[in-house]
Design a protein around this motif. Structure first.
Motif, short mmCIF file in Angstrom:
data_model
loop_
_atom_site.label_atom_id
_atom_site.label_comp_id
_atom_site.label_asym_id
_atom_site.label_seq_id
_atom_site.Cartn_x
_atom_site.Cartn_y
_atom_site.Cartn_z
N GLU A 120 0.82 -1.21 0.00
CA GLU A 120 0.00 0.00 0.00
C GLU A 120 0.86 1.27 0.00
O GLU A 120 0.70 2.19 0.81
N ALA A 121 1.80 1.31 -0.94
CA ALA A 121 2.68 2.48 -1.09
C ALA A 121 1.96 3.58 -1.87
O ALA A 121 1.23 3.31 -2.82
N ASN A 122 2.18 4.83 -1.45
CA ASN A 122 1.59 5.99 -2.10
C ASN A 122 2.69 6.97 -2.51
O ASN A 122 3.67 7.15 -1.79
N PHE A 123 2.51 7.60 -3.67
CA PHE A 123 3.48 8.61 -4.12
C PHE A 123 2.86 9.48 -5.20
O PHE A 123 1.93 9.09 -5.90
N GLN A 124 3.39 10.69 -5.31
CA GLN A 124 3.05 11.63 -6.37
C GLN A 124 4.35 12.17 -6.94
O GLN A 124 5.13 12.81 -6.22
N LEU A 125 4.61 11.93 -8.22
CA LEU A 125 5.87 12.33 -8.84
C LEU A 125 5.63 13.58 -9.69
O LEU A 125 4.83 13.56 -10.63
N PRO A 126 6.32 14.69 -9.38
CA PRO A 126 6.02 15.98 -10.02
C PRO A 126 6.55 16.09 -11.45
O PRO A 126 7.53 15.44 -11.83
N ILE A 127 5.89 16.94 -12.21
CA ILE A 127 6.26 17.16 -13.61
C ILE A 127 7.59 17.92 -13.70
O ILE A 127 7.90 18.77 -12.86
N GLY A 128 8.37 17.57 -14.70
CA GLY A 128 9.59 18.31 -15.02
C GLY A 128 10.76 18.08 -14.09
O GLY A 128 11.76 18.80 -14.17
N ARG A 131 13.83 18.44 -21.17
CA ARG A 131 12.80 19.34 -20.66
C ARG A 131 11.64 18.61 -19.98
O ARG A 131 10.80 19.24 -19.36
N GLY A 132 11.58 17.30 -20.12
CA GLY A 132 10.47 16.56 -19.54
C GLY A 132 10.79 16.02 -18.15
O GLY A 132 11.66 16.53 -17.44
N THR A 133 10.08 14.97 -17.78
CA THR A 133 10.24 14.31 -16.47
C THR A 133 11.11 13.08 -16.64
O THR A 133 11.02 12.38 -17.65
N ILE A 134 11.96 12.82 -15.66
CA ILE A 134 12.85 11.66 -15.73
C ILE A 134 12.72 10.84 -14.45
O ILE A 134 12.78 11.38 -13.35
N LEU A 135 12.54 9.53 -14.61
CA LEU A 135 12.60 8.57 -13.50
C LEU A 135 13.79 7.66 -13.76
O LEU A 135 13.92 7.12 -14.87
#
Length: 490
Positions: free
Chosen positions: A315-323, A457-461
Motif C-alpha cells: 500500500e505504497a503511495n506517491f506523487q511524482l512531479p512534472i519536469g 525538458r520533460g520528467t525523468i525517472l
C-alpha cells in the motif's frame, strides 16, 4: 621509498592488427592503490589480463615481484568453497544460503566478493568490482579496501568508489597510459587544468596564425603594387637617369615577395593546437502534442506488489512531479525495477497523465542489426531536427564523420550502448525511464549522460547505485524503505 612490485617495459599488445596498448615504462610500488580509467574498448581489461598472466604481450616485458589475485568482471562458472569463506563477509553482504544457480546477478557478485576477501593477498587486480552492487555492497567493498595493506590495481567507472580508495589514476587513452597523482576528483581537476592550458594555447595559436597571415597578406599586396608599377614602366620609355630607380623597385618587389613567402612558411610551421571540445546543454524541443499540464503526471495509490512469496510494496503511495529528475534508490531486490515496470505498464494503483509518452532506456546492443547509418537510425523515429541529433551524438563521443558513414550493425558493444542512450533522447517523449543506466558504460559516457539528462525538458525517472550520478542529476530522491516509497532530504 616503497619496494617495487611490478614493472612494465616496452610493452605492446595488438588485436586484429589494431594496436591496443603501447607502454614505454610503468612502475608500481608496494601499497599503492591505482585506479584505471578510460573509455570502453581502450584497453583497460587488456592491461589487467597482461598483468594477471591471462595473456602475453606481443613484445616487451612484465616483471612481477609479487603475485596478484584477479577479480574478473565476468566469470561464467562460480563454484565457491564455503568452508574457506569468512561467514562475517557472507553476513555483511547479505548473501542468501540457497544454490548458486538460483542467485541473482547482484547476489553472485556479493558471493564472489565474500570469497575474494576471505584470503589475504599481497596484490589485488579488480575489473569493475562495483557492477551489480547496491550502495550497501559498494560500501562493503570500500571498507575492505580502505584498510587493505597491499597493492591494488582496479578498473572502475564508479567515481565515488575511486575517490574513496585510490591514490593514483592511470588514464588509458588511444593505447597510451598517463599517470596522475591523487584520486578521481584530483584527476578531474588536473584534466580541467590541462583543458584550460590547451584552450590558452589554442587561442595563442589562432592569434599568432592570424597575425602572420595578415602580415603575409600585406607583404603580398605591397609586392603586387610594386609589380604593377614596374609593369607600367616597362611599357613606357625609360630615360637613362631613371633606369637605376626602376631596378631598385624591381629589387624591392622581389624582396617583398620573398618576405611574404617566408611569413607563409612560418604559418605552415606553426605547431597546430586543437580546439577544446566541451559538452554543452542542448535545447531540446518539446512537441506541442506532448505538452503536459498535470502537476503530478505519475501517481501511485495503495500500490501493493508481490514477487513470489516476497512483498515488495505494501500500500505504497506517491506523487511524482512534472519536469523533475527523480531518482528511485534502495538495496538490490527492493523492487526498483519492478516499480518502474509497474508504472510503464500503467498497472493497478497507478494513475498516469493521458498525454504521457515514455522513452525507456535498455541495454540494446544485441538488437542493433539494422543496415542504416547512425544518423539514419536516429532520424527514422525522431521529431528533432538534424543539428540537434548531431549535437546529442557529439556529446556522446561520436565523430561527425562516422555518424553518416558507420553502419549500426557494425558498432561495438560500447558504441551500441551510447547509441541506445542517444535514441532515448531523440525519440518523441515527455517522460524518460532509465533503469541502472550507469552499468557497463565508462566514466566519459556517464558524464555525457548527466549533461543530456540535465538538458531534457520533460520528467525523468531513474534508478542507480552510483552515488555521484544520483547527486549530480536528481532533483528528488525517493527511497524504498519498509515496502514504502519515501521522499528523502539531501
Amino acid at each position: 621509498m616503497e619496494n617495487l612490485v611490478l614493472e612494465l617495459n616496452h610493452v605492446e599488445k595488438s588485436f586484429m592488427s589494431k594496436n591496443v596498448l603501447t607502454i614505454e615504462n610503468l612502475k608500481v610500488y608496494e601499497n599503492e592503490k591505482i585506479g584505471i580509467v578510460g573509455g570502453n574498448g581502450e584497453g583497460k581489461s587488456t592491461l589487467l589480463n597482461l598483468i594477471a598472466k591471462k595473456m602475453k604481450p606481443d613484445i616487451g616485458n612484465i616483471h612481477r615481484l609479487i603475485e596478484f589475485e584477479y577479480y574478473e568482471q565476468i566469470k561464467e562458472n562460480i563454484n565457491p568453497d564455503y568452508t574457506k569463506i569468512d561467514p562475517e563477509h557472507l553476513s555483511r553482504l547479505d548473501v542468501p544460503s540457497h544454490e548458486v544457480a538460483h542467485l541473482s546477478g547482484g547476489e553472485k557478485t556479493r558471493l564472489r566478493l565474500a570469497e575474494y576477501f576471505s584470503t589475504y593477498n599481497l596484490g589485488l587486480l579488480m575489473d569493475e568490482p562495483t557492477t551489480h552492487l547496491d550502495i550497501e555492497g559498494i560500501q562493503f567493498l570500500i571498507d575492505e579496501l580502505k584498510y587493505y595493506y597491499g597493492t591494488l590495481l582496479v578498473v572502475s567507472h564508479n567515481r565515488y568508489f575511486l575517490d574513496e580508495i585510490v591514490d593514483i589514476i592511470w588514464e588509458v587513452d588511444n593505447g597510451k597510459i598517463t599517470v596522475y597523482p591523487g584520486n578521481y576528483s584530483i584527476y578531474q581537476e588536473l584534466k580541467q587544468q590541462e583543458l584550460i592550458e590547451q584552450q590558452n594555447a589554442y587561442e595563442k595559436f589562432i592569434k599568432e596564425k592570424s597575425r602572420l597571415e595578415q602580415a603575409a597578406k600585406e607583404k603580398q599586396a605591397r609586392a603586387e603594387k610594386l609589380s604593377n608599377v614596374s609593369e607600367k614602366q616597362k611599357n613606357r620609355f625609360v630615360k637613362p637617369d631613371r633606369l637605376s630607380s626602376s631596378k631598385q623597385k624591381d629589387t624591392v618587389q622581389k624582396a617583398a615577395h620573398r618576405s611574404a613567402k617566408a611569413i607563409e612558411k612560418r604559418v605552415e610551421q606553426l605547431e597546430t593546437v586543437g580546439k577544446v571540445e566541451t559538452d554543452h546543454l542542448i535545447q531540446f524541443p518539446e512537441p506541442e502534442n506532448l505538452e503536459m499540464h498535470n502537476d503530478f503526471p505519475i501517481m501511485g495509490q495503495k500500490i501493493s506488489i508481490q514477487k513470489g512469496k516476497k512483498y515488495l510494496f505494501d500500500e505504497a503511495n506517491f506523487q511524482l512531479p512534472i519536469g523533475k529528475r527523480i531518482a528511485i534508490v534502495g538495496p538490490n531486490g527492493s523492487g526498483k525495477s519492478t516499480l518502474l515496470n509497474h508504472i510503464i505498464t500503467n498497472s493497478e494503483g497507478i494513475t498516469l497523465s493521458n498525454k504521457i509518452v515514455f522513452s525507456v532506456y535498455k541495454q540494446m546492443a544485441y538488437q542493433l542489426t539494422e543496415d542504416k547509418t547512425i544518423l539514419e537510425f536516429l532520424k527514422q523515429d525522431s521529431h528533432m531536427k538534424e543539428p540537434i541529433i548531431r549535437s546529442i551524438l557529439n556529446n556522446l563521443g561520436f565523430e561527425q564523420v562516422e555518424i553518416v558513414k558507420k553502419i549500426v550493425s557494425d558498432l561495438s558493444g560500447g558504441e551500441a550502448t551510447r547509441l541506445a542512450i542517444a535514441k532515448l533522447f531523440t525519440d518523441p517523449s515527455n517522460v524518460l525511464i532509465l533503469d541502472e543506466p550507469t552499468n557497463f558504460i565508462d566514466v566519459q559516457t556517464i558524464e555525457a549522460l548527466e549533461v543530456l539528462m540535465k538538458s531534457y525538458r520533460g520528467t525523468i525517472l531513474f534508478t542507480s547505485h552510483d552515488k555521484y550520478f544520483v547527486e549530480n542529476v536528481a532533483d528528488q530522491i525517493w527511497r524504498i524503505e519498509s515496502r514504502k516509497l519515501k521522499l528523502i532530504e539531501y
